[in-house]
Write a protein that holds these residues in place. Structure first.
Motif, PDB file in Angstrom:
ATOM      1  N   MET A  32     -37.721 101.129  50.268  1.00 36.18           N
ATOM      2  CA  MET A  32     -38.299 102.413  50.622  1.00 36.18           C
ATOM      3  C   MET A  32     -38.918 103.148  49.444  1.00 36.18           C
ATOM      4  O   MET A  32     -39.246 104.327  49.545  1.00 36.18           O
ATOM      5  CB  MET A  32     -37.230 103.302  51.276  1.00 36.18           C
ATOM      6  CG  MET A  32     -36.744 102.792  52.616  1.00 36.18           C
ATOM      7  SD  MET A  32     -35.377 103.769  53.297  1.00 36.18           S
ATOM      8  CE  MET A  32     -34.028 103.255  52.215  1.00 36.18           C
ATOM      9  N   SER A  33     -39.083 102.489  48.286  1.00 37.84           N
ATOM     10  CA  SER A  33     -39.651 103.160  47.121  1.00 37.84           C
ATOM     11  C   SER A  33     -40.396 102.171  46.242  1.00 37.84           C
ATOM     12  O   SER A  33     -40.177 100.964  46.319  1.00 37.84           O
ATOM     13  CB  SER A  33     -38.553 103.857  46.309  1.00 37.84           C
ATOM     14  OG  SER A  33     -37.633 102.916  45.809  1.00 37.84           O
ATOM     15  N   ASP A  34     -41.284 102.711  45.413  1.00 28.74           N
ATOM     16  CA  ASP A  34     -42.043 101.936  44.441  1.00 28.74           C
ATOM     17  C   ASP A  34     -41.662 102.386  43.041  1.00 28.74           C
ATOM     18  O   ASP A  34     -41.442 103.583  42.790  1.00 28.74           O
ATOM     19  CB  ASP A  34     -43.551 102.138  44.635  1.00 28.74           C
ATOM     20  CG  ASP A  34     -44.117 101.219  45.700  1.00 28.74           C
ATOM     21  OD1 ASP A  34     -43.533 100.155  45.926  1.00 28.74           O
ATOM     22  OD2 ASP A  34     -45.151 101.572  46.310  1.00 28.74           O
ATOM     23  N   VAL A  35     -41.616 101.431  42.095  1.00 21.55           N
ATOM     24  CA  VAL A  35     -41.400 101.719  40.682  1.00 21.55           C
ATOM     25  C   VAL A  35     -42.624 101.198  39.944  1.00 21.55           C
ATOM     26  O   VAL A  35     -42.908  99.995  39.985  1.00 21.55           O
ATOM     27  CB  VAL A  35     -40.114 101.053  40.152  1.00 21.55           C
ATOM     28  CG1 VAL A  35     -39.880 101.433  38.703  1.00 21.55           C
ATOM     29  CG2 VAL A  35     -38.918 101.450  41.007  1.00 21.55           C
ATOM     30  N   LEU A  36     -43.364 102.107  39.278  1.00 20.66           N
ATOM     31  CA  LEU A  36     -44.655 101.755  38.711  1.00 20.66           C
ATOM     32  C   LEU A  36     -44.766 102.207  37.266  1.00 20.66           C
ATOM     33  O   LEU A  36     -44.083 103.136  36.827  1.00 20.66           O
ATOM     34  CB  LEU A  36     -45.790 102.401  39.532  1.00 20.66           C
ATOM     35  CG  LEU A  36     -45.740 102.150  41.039  1.00 20.66           C
ATOM     36  CD1 LEU A  36     -45.512 103.454  41.768  1.00 20.66           C
ATOM     37  CD2 LEU A  36     -47.010 101.495  41.532  1.00 20.66           C
TER      38      LEU A  36
END
Length: 438
Positions: free
Chosen positions: A24-28
């Motif tokens: 449910m999340s992105d790490v960029l």
């Protein structure tokens, strides 16, 4: 194969690379617009369509809340937090290194000084959190990053809670959870201390001490390995922190006090990070160099072995032409697939030379030229220049002699994106030069 990441603008940041995509999340990886230092950040945001009341959004909001209140060298620094399109985000210090679980588990035990350095840094992070009334809630080796200098940082504070706050459900990482945390209850700093001891024990033994697959197993966990008793004098508080009764465990502040007077070996930690990187690079290179499958075709005149005795026929029929074995075609197809996969994989490998690059797309007007460190250079069609590591000054020289200079630092395998200034930020001379261009 997943589609390549396309850089995008996100508030005051330019997102240049995806580090991880969770449910449910992105790490960029992101750079701040207008920042010429070349500093990169880790930006966390919920995936598109996630509700503001969802778990991922709440975890990101909680991490920003904790890091805004607690500042410590052993915690990632908070660069920014806020909301965009109704969803929270945080931008944090980009810790360059390797996670502790990849450095400790399945390898040789860490040297005493290196394990003590990890123990002290993580204990300092916990002491800073506990002093402000926060509980990390997910102490695990995968949530400890070791940077290039041998410093450890405690990351991923999405499960943090106030000490004494109710925990309606069990959450954490299997094998690191304290026994009392296997049931719903209240957040406790003693549970953090237990997780600290499990992480440090993994460093000194070179293996996981509780290889569990689910959180419920923590409640029925046995005693820790006896070999840890010999480490109590070298890492004070280690055995006591693994006590099953929470009230018998020391505080994080007392652990820090006991470790600060002992010798550390950060060089050994930094060397382990470097060796881990080299090993990962070698594995990628070895996979890219796999030999192609050689397809051998049977000669036309060689008879094929009969699989079954042919049944007699009433009248003779002309013999069919020789057929190649199905295994030959399978070998050819497999070779083609491997060649294609190796080509795709090698295209994604980072460059082997320790150089970086800078992108000037959209920065250079027509009829202008570019100078790098005072020397005029030809700009490639894609607007991307390769540069050696170190500090550089890129100047965009307009037709009438006006200059725009960008000074920044390039690290190995790093890509710097230069963003053109807003129209109001340019001088009248620059605007006149651009308006007169045909």
């Amino acid at each position: 194969m997943p589609a390549p990441f396309v850089p995008e603008l996100f508030g005051d940041f330019l997102l240049v690379q995806r580090l991880a995509r969770r449910a449910m999340s992105d790490v960029l990886v992101a750079v701040r617009l207008g920042d010429r230092s070349g500093q990169t950040f880790v930006l966390k945001r919920p995936v598109l369509g996630e509700r503001a009341s969802g778990r991922a959004a709440q975890a990101i909001q909680r991490e920003g809340e904790v890091l805004a209140e607690v500042r410590a060298p052993a915690l990632p620094a908070l660069a920014a937090r806020g909301e965009l399109a109704g969803l929270p985000y945080v931008a944090l210090e980009h810790v360059r290194g390797a996670p502790l679980d990849e450095l400790a588990s399945g390898a040789e035990p860490m040297p005493e000084g290196a394990a003590r350095a990890v123990a002290l840094d993580v204990a300092r992070a916990l002491a800073a959190l506990h002093e402000k009334g926060w509980v990390h809630g997910d102490l695990a080796a995968s949530n400890v990053m070791i940077d290039e200098t041998g410093e450890a940082k405690l990351v991923d504070l999405g499960l943090a809670r106030r000490a004494g706050e109710a925990r309606p459900e069990v959450a954490g990482t299997p094998g690191y959870l304290a026994p009392e945390a296997a049931l719903p209850g209240e957040a406790s700093v003693a549970s953090d201390v237990y997780g600290w001891a499990v992480v440090v024990a993994e460093c000194v033994l070179g293996r996981r001490i509780f290889p569990e697959d689910d959180l419920a197993s923590a409640g029925a966990r046995g005693d820790p390995p006896r070999a840890l008793a010999a480490w109590e004098a070298r890492i004070p508080g280690l055995s006591a922190s693994l006590a099953r009764e929470a009230s018998r465990r020391p505080t994080s502040a007392s652990i820090v006090q006991g470790l600060e007077a002992l010798a550390l070996d950060r060089e050994a930690l930094a060397a382990r990070v470097e060796a881990h990187r080299a090993r990962a690079s070698e594995e990628r290179t070895s996979l890219a160099r796999l030999p192609a499958v050689e397809a051998r075709v049977l000669p036309e005149k060689s008879p094929l072995p009969a699989l079954a005795e042919p049944a007699p026929e009433p009248a003779p029929r002309p013999a069919p032409p020789p057929r190649r074995s199905a295994g030959v075609y399978l070998a050819v197809a497999l070779g083609a697939v491997l060649l294609f996969a190796m080509g795709q994989f090698s295209a994604r490998l980072p460059p082997r030379n320790p150089r970086g690059s800078v992108s000037l797309a959209g920065v250079v007007p027509r009829r202008a030229h570019v100078e790098v460190d005072g020397e005029k250079v030809a700009l490639p069609a894609d607007g991307r220049l390769e540069l050696r590591s170190g500090e550089h000054t890129v100047a965009v020289v307009l037709p009438k002699g006006a200059r725009r200079e960008y000074t920044f630092r390039v690290r190995p395998n790093e890509h710097v994106v230069l963003v053109a200034p807003k129209k109001g930020a340019t001088s009248n001379e620059d605007e006149e030069a651009e308006e007169r261009e045909p």
